[in-house]
Enzyme design. Structure first.
Site, short mmCIF file in Angstrom:
data_model
loop_
_atom_site.label_atom_id
_atom_site.label_comp_id
_atom_site.label_asym_id
_atom_site.label_seq_id
_atom_site.Cartn_x
_atom_site.Cartn_y
_atom_site.Cartn_z
N SER A 217 0.73 -1.58 -0.03
CA SER A 217 0.04 0.07 0.24
C SER A 217 0.40 1.37 0.14
CB SER A 217 -0.54 0.17 1.28
OG SER A 217 -2.36 1.33 1.42
N GLU A 218 0.53 1.99 -0.87
CA GLU A 218 1.64 2.93 -1.06
C GLU A 218 1.76 3.82 -0.04
OE1 GLU A 218 -0.75 2.85 -3.09
OE2 GLU A 218 -1.75 4.43 -4.11
N ASN A 219 1.21 4.45 1.18
CA ASN A 219 1.10 4.84 2.37
C ASN A 219 2.24 4.15 3.10
OD1 ASN A 219 -0.67 2.97 2.92
ND2 ASN A 219 -1.12 3.96 4.61
N SER B 150 8.28 4.19 -0.34
CA SER B 150 7.40 3.67 -1.25
C SER B 150 6.91 3.43 -2.58
CB SER B 150 6.32 3.59 -0.65
OG SER B 150 4.97 3.37 -0.91
#
Lengths: 232, 217, 217, 232
Positions: free
Chosen positions: B45-47, B87
């Site tokens: 998840s890009e967070n 990320s």
């Protein structure tokens, strides 16, 4: 050299109208909520805020949107913040929307003394307008510039008087890169610990990047999308 | 017609052993529920998390552990947490094998639009522009038509673009389509949906060759 | 004439409370020993540590804890460890207030050469080029002349450069010099060394104004 | 998908003559000594090695210099390695010396999909020859390009089967950025642990960057400059 401040109000001293701020956090996760609340209590306005999101209507940066203290937002996502979208569409708020990865890298670049770098993100879109395009390995890239701020405000889990920080879970997000990019970086932490309590090997943000640190009075840590599964 | 879960279920069939996968907000998030459990796949998840697990049990939510859709999540054993720059280093550096995301429009040259309707709606691009600019393997999950019934499968996008020439495959409630560059090749059709139905709902050039099998879930 | 330790001792007087300081290999490393203990200063080593402490006691050396000179070191409470990219982010991003390094030559325009003698010797620039290109405050620690007796304080560097127009101050075994751009201003002289001695040992333009005090250690 | 290999010899399978390798470490600290020893046992040659240093005469990359398996070194420091200096001055070895910070950033860029970036380091020196110069904020910068490698070989303290790594002390150095930049990244670890033993919050290198991992048979961890103080 004392980096420790008593509270948010004292830690934000020196922030003036018209300044550029960076604020860590993703959605409402890992936002410097004490500092934002303290800013909302001031008359400071005309701010340029660099933050991935702008909170929700009544929490986080949404508070500063409500009170019209923000002149310009630099963000990647408007999402479900109705007031943000309304002010943007009406033209009351100047908004620079940039890809999330470019936002993160531009902050890091600002902190790392890299004035510009090439990225493929945004080529062929509005984001690329007016930007230099160059091909590398047969693929077009655009030149993005570094971002810095007069003040960066980040939120960490624990910190010490040297300014060393550790974050918890995905509350880390933009905080470490923004901590690097502030001329003055303010860190609000859940727990201020004694030097030596943080293992040097697992410090996320070395203290050199942090000029001010304080223990937040209260962390609401609101959840935006409470999603659970059934116990079976 | 497939429902949201069935679209996700069909996309899950594309996932291979050892892949790192980024799932966008909405239908894509559901894909995680349908990946075969005899293969090992990690969700990014890009967070800032790799090795995302299922939603937490009621009462075990942690405000400091969310996905890119801001939903509370869990971390699996072997997970890793990192900052936003790292990320997107993973994403931009092509370390993620599959990206699944939603769209407002997809064009037959692979263009995608999913972040803005001028004067009306601005969601923002979030991480989508970085994802589509770098991912080698991009699948779009969406309905074939919008709420007004207009096709979202176009000759050319009309909305501001998110990325150019990047989409490889589209899975809708009606069909599975391969992006050819100058058209969409119809690979599979949803149960009960005819090639003619799909043709009518598709504004871009549809390439139909031979028998088109039904989607098997 | 100052010995190596005394050069370091004089440079230590320049260090201010709250500064982050990077010390190069050789004489600069010794500076840490002479910083007043009523101010708080942190030493950065570009191989990835902030809050470097003294050398370890005999028997307590850790192969996994060294400085940029490859010497075994210790970490103080409040230290932080990081990778090389982050280390140079600090340096390039101007988060370090003082850099002290050695040199083969310094010119009156602030140029410095310290990594290579063509055809004869190649040390490599290590982190020096990054340091001198970004540091706002650079002090060179070295002997005034080389082993052959030739001046290292020049009108122009003759060796391949490490950086251009960057050196602010030079502390040698004979003198403390400020780099003016078109000359070196003599600030202090080593005990027992006359202005004439320094003039003779200086190939660059030396600016002498008024009485030149002796270095006080 | 199995990332675990039995030993160095198996982990380096696929490395061929003429390839480009990145090797972590600073001096002898944090070098993948088992993998280097395994390479020295092969006939692989004509290698381009990217590493901050080249070991010492009889340890680390110095072994591969002795055996003439390296055609080209990309490094920042020759230092006290006499054989490295000799081969370089005699022209037997092709050498590209680059500033240490640029080396680290170029590796990171390679792993992060940034093909090029501007840095002030090296402007006005040999390093800038043939490179684009551009002024930012009144200061000249040079354009540096990303570095990648066919194989990156790193050394970590602990790792798990997902490829997650943690490093110890300053043995971290170039290892994390090089781990990002290998088409295939091999990690040799002192201890291979079960998934879940490494706290996700304190993983230094997420497993996505690591394709192969093995527990090294023996770590000599030689000290280059043993420096101690007297007990008083």
């Amino acid at each position: 050299m004392n980096k420790i401040y008593a509270n948010a109000r004292e830690a934000i001293a020196g922030i003036e109208s018209g300044m550029t701020l960076m604020l860590g956090g993703f959605g409402l996760c890992g936002i410097p909520e004490n500092s934002i609340a303290a800013l909302a209590d001031t008359d400071i306005n005309n701010l340029t805020c660099i933050s991935n999101n702008a909170g929700v209507d009544d929490f986080g940066l949404g508070l500063l949107l409500q009170s019209r203290q923000i002149r310009k937002m630099i963000a990647s996502y408007v999402g479900e913040n109705a007031e943000f979208e309304r002010q943007m569409l009406s033209g009351e708020l100047e908004v620079d929307l940039i890809p999330q990865g470019s936002l993160a890298e531009r902050c890091r670049a600002g902190g790392a003394g890299i004035p510009a770098f090439f990225t493929p993100a945004g080529f062929g879109t509005e984001v690329a307008e007016g930007k230099e395009v160059r091909e590398f390995n047969g693929k077009p890239h655009i030149l993005e510039s570094a971002l810095t701020a007069d003040f960066a405000i980040v939120k960490a889990w624990k910190g010490d008087k040297h300014g060393n920080l550790i974050y918890k879970g995905t509350a880390r997000n933009f905080n470490p890169v923004m901590a690097m990019a502030g001329k003055i970086t303010i860190a609000e932490v859940e727990e201020l610990v004694e030097p030596g309590e943080l293992d040097p090997n697992f410090v996320h943000t070395p203290g050199v990047f942090v000029q001010r640190i304080f223990q937040g009075a209260k962390f609401e840590k609101r959840i935006e999308q409470r999603t659970v599964r059934e116990r079976t | 017609m497939l429902n949201r879960d069935q679209i996700a279920q069909r996309i899950a069939q594309e996932v291979q052993d050892g892949w790192y996968v980024n799932l966008g907000i909405g239908i894509p998030t559901l894909v995680a529920n349908y990946v075969r459990d005899d293969i090992s796949v990690e969700f990014q998840s890009e967070n800032g998390i790799l090795g995302m697990g299922p939603f937490p049990f009621d009462g075990e939510e942690d405000a400091d552990l969310i996905n890119a859709g801001k939903q509370t999540i869990t971390a699996l054993p072997g997970a890793a947490i990192f900052d936003s720059a790292t990320s997107f280093a993973m994403i931009r550096g092509r370390h993620i094998q599959l990206t699944v995301l939603g769209a407002m429009e997809v064009a037959q040259n692979g263009d995608i639009a999913n972040w803005k309707i001028p004067g009306k709606l601005v969601k923002g691009m979030g991480g989508a522009m970085d994802l589509v600019a770098s991912a080698d393997n991009i699948i779009v999950a969406m309905n074939h038509t919008n709420r007004k019934g207009d096709s979202k499968i176009l000759e050319q996008c009309t909305l501001p673009l998110t990325g150019v020439g990047c989409v490889k495959k589209v899975v809708t409630n009606m069909a599975v389509l391969e992006v050819l560059g100058d058209g969409f090749r119809l690979l599979e059709r949803a149960p009960g949906v005819s090639v003619e139905d799909i043709q009518k709902a598709t504004a871009g050039r549809l390439v139909v060759k031979g028998d088109i099998p039904e989607i098997i879930l």
